[in-house]
Scaffold this motif. Structure first.
Motif, PDB file in Angstrom:
ATOM      1  N   LYS A   1       0.842  -1.198   0.000  1.00  0.00           N
ATOM      2  CA  LYS A   1       0.000   0.000   0.000  1.00  0.00           C
ATOM      3  C   LYS A   1       0.876   1.246   0.000  1.00  0.00           C
ATOM      4  O   LYS A   1       1.739   1.396   0.860  1.00  0.00           O
ATOM      5  CB  LYS A   1      -0.918   0.021   1.223  1.00  0.00           C
ATOM      6  N   ALA A   2       0.642   2.119  -0.972  1.00  0.00           N
ATOM      7  CA  ALA A   2       1.362   3.393  -1.062  1.00  0.00           C
ATOM      8  C   ALA A   2       0.332   4.514  -0.939  1.00  0.00           C
ATOM      9  O   ALA A   2      -0.563   4.618  -1.771  1.00  0.00           O
ATOM     10  CB  ALA A   2       2.108   3.492  -2.384  1.00  0.00           C
ATOM     11  N   PRO A   3       0.442   5.354   0.092  1.00  0.00           N
ATOM     12  CA  PRO A   3      -0.565   6.388   0.318  1.00  0.00           C
ATOM     13  C   PRO A   3      -0.562   7.524  -0.704  1.00  0.00           C
ATOM     14  O   PRO A   3      -1.577   8.166  -0.907  1.00  0.00           O
ATOM     15  CB  PRO A   3      -0.255   6.912   1.715  1.00  0.00           C
ATOM     16  N   ARG A   4       0.580   7.772  -1.368  1.00  0.00           N
ATOM     17  CA  ARG A   4       0.641   8.836  -2.371  1.00  0.00           C
ATOM     18  C   ARG A   4       1.490   8.379  -3.549  1.00  0.00           C
ATOM     19  O   ARG A   4       2.658   8.033  -3.391  1.00  0.00           O
ATOM     20  CB  ARG A   4       1.268  10.111  -1.790  1.00  0.00           C
ATOM     21  N   VAL A   5       0.880   8.376  -4.749  1.00  0.00           N
ATOM     22  CA  VAL A   5       1.609   8.068  -5.972  1.00  0.00           C
ATOM     23  C   VAL A   5       1.192   9.034  -7.074  1.00  0.00           C
ATOM     24  O   VAL A   5       0.105   9.607  -7.036  1.00  0.00           O
ATOM     25  CB  VAL A   5       1.379   6.612  -6.465  1.00  0.00           C
ATOM     26  N   LYS A   6       2.062   9.187  -8.052  1.00  0.00           N
ATOM     27  CA  LYS A   6       1.764   9.933  -9.269  1.00  0.00           C
ATOM     28  C   LYS A   6       1.616   8.891 -10.365  1.00  0.00           C
ATOM     29  O   LYS A   6       2.509   8.076 -10.580  1.00  0.00           O
ATOM     30  CB  LYS A   6       2.918  10.891  -9.576  1.00  0.00           C
ATOM     31  N   LEU A   7       0.458   8.861 -11.024  1.00  0.00           N
ATOM     32  CA  LEU A   7       0.204   7.886 -12.082  1.00  0.00           C
ATOM     33  C   LEU A   7       0.414   8.517 -13.455  1.00  0.00           C
ATOM     34  O   LEU A   7      -0.007   9.649 -13.693  1.00  0.00           O
ATOM     35  CB  LEU A   7      -1.235   7.372 -12.011  1.00  0.00           C
ATOM     36  N   THR A   8       1.063   7.767 -14.344  1.00  0.00           N
ATOM     37  CA  THR A   8       1.159   8.162 -15.743  1.00  0.00           C
ATOM     38  C   THR A   8       0.897   6.923 -16.588  1.00  0.00           C
ATOM     39  O   THR A   8       1.130   5.793 -16.143  1.00  0.00           O
ATOM     40  CB  THR A   8       2.543   8.748 -16.102  1.00  0.00           C
ATOM     41  N   GLY A   9       0.405   7.127 -17.792  1.00  0.00           N
ATOM     42  CA  GLY A   9       0.105   6.003 -18.672  1.00  0.00           C
ATOM     43  C   GLY A   9       0.616   6.238 -20.074  1.00  0.00           C
ATOM     44  O   GLY A   9       0.762   7.382 -20.518  1.00  0.00           O
ATOM     45  N   VAL A  10       0.903   5.147 -20.762  1.00  0.00           N
ATOM     46  CA  VAL A  10       1.325   5.182 -22.158  1.00  0.00           C
ATOM     47  C   VAL A  10       0.490   4.137 -22.884  1.00  0.00           C
ATOM     48  O   VAL A  10       0.419   2.980 -22.450  1.00  0.00           O
ATOM     49  CB  VAL A  10       2.831   4.864 -22.306  1.00  0.00           C
ATOM     50  N   ILE A  11      -0.147   4.522 -23.979  1.00  0.00           N
ATOM     51  CA  ILE A  11      -0.960   3.574 -24.747  1.00  0.00           C
ATOM     52  C   ILE A  11      -0.036   2.529 -25.378  1.00  0.00           C
ATOM     53  O   ILE A  11       1.058   2.844 -25.835  1.00  0.00           O
ATOM     54  CB  ILE A  11      -1.805   4.305 -25.820  1.00  0.00           C
ATOM     55  N   ALA A  12      -0.454   1.289 -25.346  1.00  0.00           N
ATOM     56  CA  ALA A  12       0.352   0.194 -25.887  1.00  0.00           C
ATOM     57  C   ALA A  12      -0.540  -0.696 -26.747  1.00  0.00           C
ATOM     58  O   ALA A  12      -1.711  -0.901 -26.434  1.00  0.00           O
ATOM     59  CB  ALA A  12       0.963  -0.611 -24.757  1.00  0.00           C
ATOM     60  N   LEU A  13       0.009  -1.187 -27.829  1.00  0.00           N
ATOM     61  CA  LEU A  13      -0.718  -2.065 -28.747  1.00  0.00           C
ATOM     62  C   LEU A  13       0.076  -3.339 -28.944  1.00  0.00           C
ATOM     63  O   LEU A  13       1.281  -3.309 -29.170  1.00  0.00           O
ATOM     64  CB  LEU A  13      -0.910  -1.375 -30.109  1.00  0.00           C
ATOM     65  N   SER A  14      -0.617  -4.482 -28.813  1.00  0.00           N
ATOM     66  CA  SER A  14       0.017  -5.757 -29.140  1.00  0.00           C
ATOM     67  C   SER A  14      -0.901  -6.499 -30.088  1.00  0.00           C
ATOM     68  O   SER A  14      -2.121  -6.340 -30.049  1.00  0.00           O
ATOM     69  CB  SER A  14       0.291  -6.581 -27.874  1.00  0.00           C
ATOM     70  N   GLU A  15      -0.301  -7.316 -30.952  1.00  0.00           N
ATOM     71  CA  GLU A  15      -1.075  -8.038 -31.962  1.00  0.00           C
ATOM     72  C   GLU A  15      -2.065  -9.011 -31.344  1.00  0.00           C
ATOM     73  O   GLU A  15      -3.157  -9.199 -31.853  1.00  0.00           O
ATOM     74  CB  GLU A  15      -0.136  -8.785 -32.906  1.00  0.00           C
ATOM     75  N   ASP A  16      -1.673  -9.636 -30.224  1.00  0.00           N
ATOM     76  CA  ASP A  16      -2.540 -10.658 -29.635  1.00  0.00           C
ATOM     77  C   ASP A  16      -3.570 -10.101 -28.652  1.00  0.00           C
ATOM     78  O   ASP A  16      -4.596 -10.721 -28.419  1.00  0.00           O
ATOM     79  CB  ASP A  16      -1.709 -11.744 -28.953  1.00  0.00           C
ATOM     80  N   ALA A  17      -3.342  -8.905 -28.083  1.00  0.00           N
ATOM     81  CA  ALA A  17      -4.248  -8.405 -27.044  1.00  0.00           C
ATOM     82  C   ALA A  17      -4.934  -7.084 -27.381  1.00  0.00           C
ATOM     83  O   ALA A  17      -5.831  -6.662 -26.669  1.00  0.00           O
ATOM     84  CB  ALA A  17      -3.481  -8.249 -25.735  1.00  0.00           C
ATOM     85  N   GLY A  18      -4.505  -6.414 -28.434  1.00  0.00           N
ATOM     86  CA  GLY A  18      -5.104  -5.128 -28.767  1.00  0.00           C
ATOM     87  C   GLY A  18      -4.509  -4.015 -27.916  1.00  0.00           C
ATOM     88  O   GLY A  18      -3.359  -4.069 -27.524  1.00  0.00           O
ATOM     89  N   TYR A  19      -5.342  -3.012 -27.605  1.00  0.00           N
ATOM     90  CA  TYR A  19      -4.868  -1.847 -26.866  1.00  0.00           C
ATOM     91  C   TYR A  19      -4.922  -2.056 -25.365  1.00  0.00           C
ATOM     92  O   TYR A  19      -5.802  -2.732 -24.852  1.00  0.00           O
ATOM     93  CB  TYR A  19      -5.703  -0.608 -27.211  1.00  0.00           C
ATOM     94  N   GLY A  20      -3.991  -1.446 -24.703  1.00  0.00           N
ATOM     95  CA  GLY A  20      -3.946  -1.411 -23.252  1.00  0.00           C
ATOM     96  C   GLY A  20      -3.131  -0.207 -22.847  1.00  0.00           C
ATOM     97  O   GLY A  20      -2.728   0.599 -23.689  1.00  0.00           O
ATOM     98  N   ILE A  21      -2.891  -0.055 -21.560  1.00  0.00           N
ATOM     99  CA  ILE A  21      -2.096   1.071 -21.078  1.00  0.00           C
ATOM    100  C   ILE A  21      -0.998   0.561 -20.156  1.00  0.00           C
ATOM    101  O   ILE A  21      -1.256  -0.213 -19.237  1.00  0.00           O
ATOM    102  CB  ILE A  21      -2.978   2.098 -20.335  1.00  0.00           C
ATOM    103  N   ASP A  22       0.233   0.994 -20.436  1.00  0.00           N
ATOM    104  CA  ASP A  22       1.346   0.743 -19.527  1.00  0.00           C
ATOM    105  C   ASP A  22       1.297   1.847 -18.482  1.00  0.00           C
ATOM    106  O   ASP A  22       1.470   3.027 -18.804  1.00  0.00           O
ATOM    107  CB  ASP A  22       2.682   0.768 -20.267  1.00  0.00           C
ATOM    108  N   VAL A  23       1.029   1.476 -17.238  1.00  0.00           N
ATOM    109  CA  VAL A  23       0.886   2.442 -16.156  1.00  0.00           C
ATOM    110  C   VAL A  23       2.146   2.442 -15.301  1.00  0.00           C
ATOM    111  O   VAL A  23       2.680   1.388 -14.977  1.00  0.00           O
ATOM    112  CB  VAL A  23      -0.345   2.109 -15.274  1.00  0.00           C
TER     113      VAL A  23
END
Length: 171
Positions: free
Chosen positions: A127-149
Motif C-alpha cells: 500500500k502506497a498512500p501517495r503516488v503519481k500515475l502516468t500512462g502510455v498507450i500500448a498495442l500488441s497483436e494478440d491483445a489489442g490496446y492497453g495502457i502501460d501504467v
C-alpha cells in the motif's frame, strides 16, 4: 496483532486498486474509496528503483569539497487491459461521448493512493498512500490496446513511510 513472517507468496492473481489520497493525513491510506483499475497483464507487474542523482562540488584543482545525493525514485509498473471505465474517467482525463471514450490525457496532475492486493491469504499487501500515475498507450497483436501504467511513489511528509506492507487476511 503484530506483523509476522510467512512463507506464503503473492504469486498468481493480484488486484491493483487506486483511490483518492487520504484527505486528513496524506501519509495514511484512505479508509474507503479504493477501486480496481483494470485487469493487470500477467508478468507485467514490477517494482523498480532508480538511484538518485549525485552532485559533487569541486574546488579549483579538482578536490571534492561537498557531495549531495538526491533520494532514489521508487516506481511500480504494470500493463492494464480492459480498463475499468469509471476508473479511467477518475484517474486519467477521459470522458464518455456516446459509445466511445475520449482520452484527453494519460498524465493526470492529481495524486492517488495505490494498493497491490494478492489473491493468497497471508501474502503481503503493498500500500502506497501517495503516488503519481502516468500512462502510455500500448498495442500488441494478440491483445489489442492497453495502457502501460507507471506509479511513482511520493513521500507524504518528512517522517512518514513511503509505503506499507501488511498481511492479507481471510474474508
Amino acid at each position: 496483532m503484530s506483523y509476522q513472517d510467512t512463507n506464503n507468496t503473492a504469486w498468481g492473481k493480484v488486484e491493483v486498486q487506486v483511490g483518492a489520497v487520504n484527505a486528513t493525513d496524506g501519509s495514511k491510506m484512505p479508509t474507503a474509496g479504493m477501486a480496481l483499475i483494470g485487469f493487470v497483464k500477467e508478468g507485467s507487474l514490477s517494482i523498480e528503483q532508480e538511484e538518485g542523482d549525485k552532485k559533487e562540488w569541486k574546488a579549483v584543482g579538482g578536490e571534492i569539497v561537498d557531495t549531495l545525493t538526491n533520494a532514489s525514485a521508487l516506481r511500480i509498473k504494470f500493463h492494464v487491459k480492459n480498463l475499468n471505465k469509471s476508473m479511467m474517467e477518475r484517474v486519467f482525463n477521459v470522458k464518455e461521448v456516446g459509445d466511445t471514450l475520449e482520452v484527453n490525457a494519460l498524465a493526470p496532475t492529481k495524486e492517488w493512493a495505490l494498493s497491490i492486493i494478492p489473491e493468497t491469504v497471508g501474502a503481503e499487501v503493498f500500500k502506497a498512500p501517495r503516488v503519481k500515475l502516468t500512462g502510455v498507450i500500448a498495442l500488441s497483436e494478440d491483445a489489442g490496446y492497453g495502457i502501460d501504467v507507471t506509479a511513482t511513489i511520493l513521500k507524504a511528509k518528512v517522517d512518514s513511510p513511503l509505503f506499507y506492507l501488511e498481511k492479507k487476511k481471510a474474508l
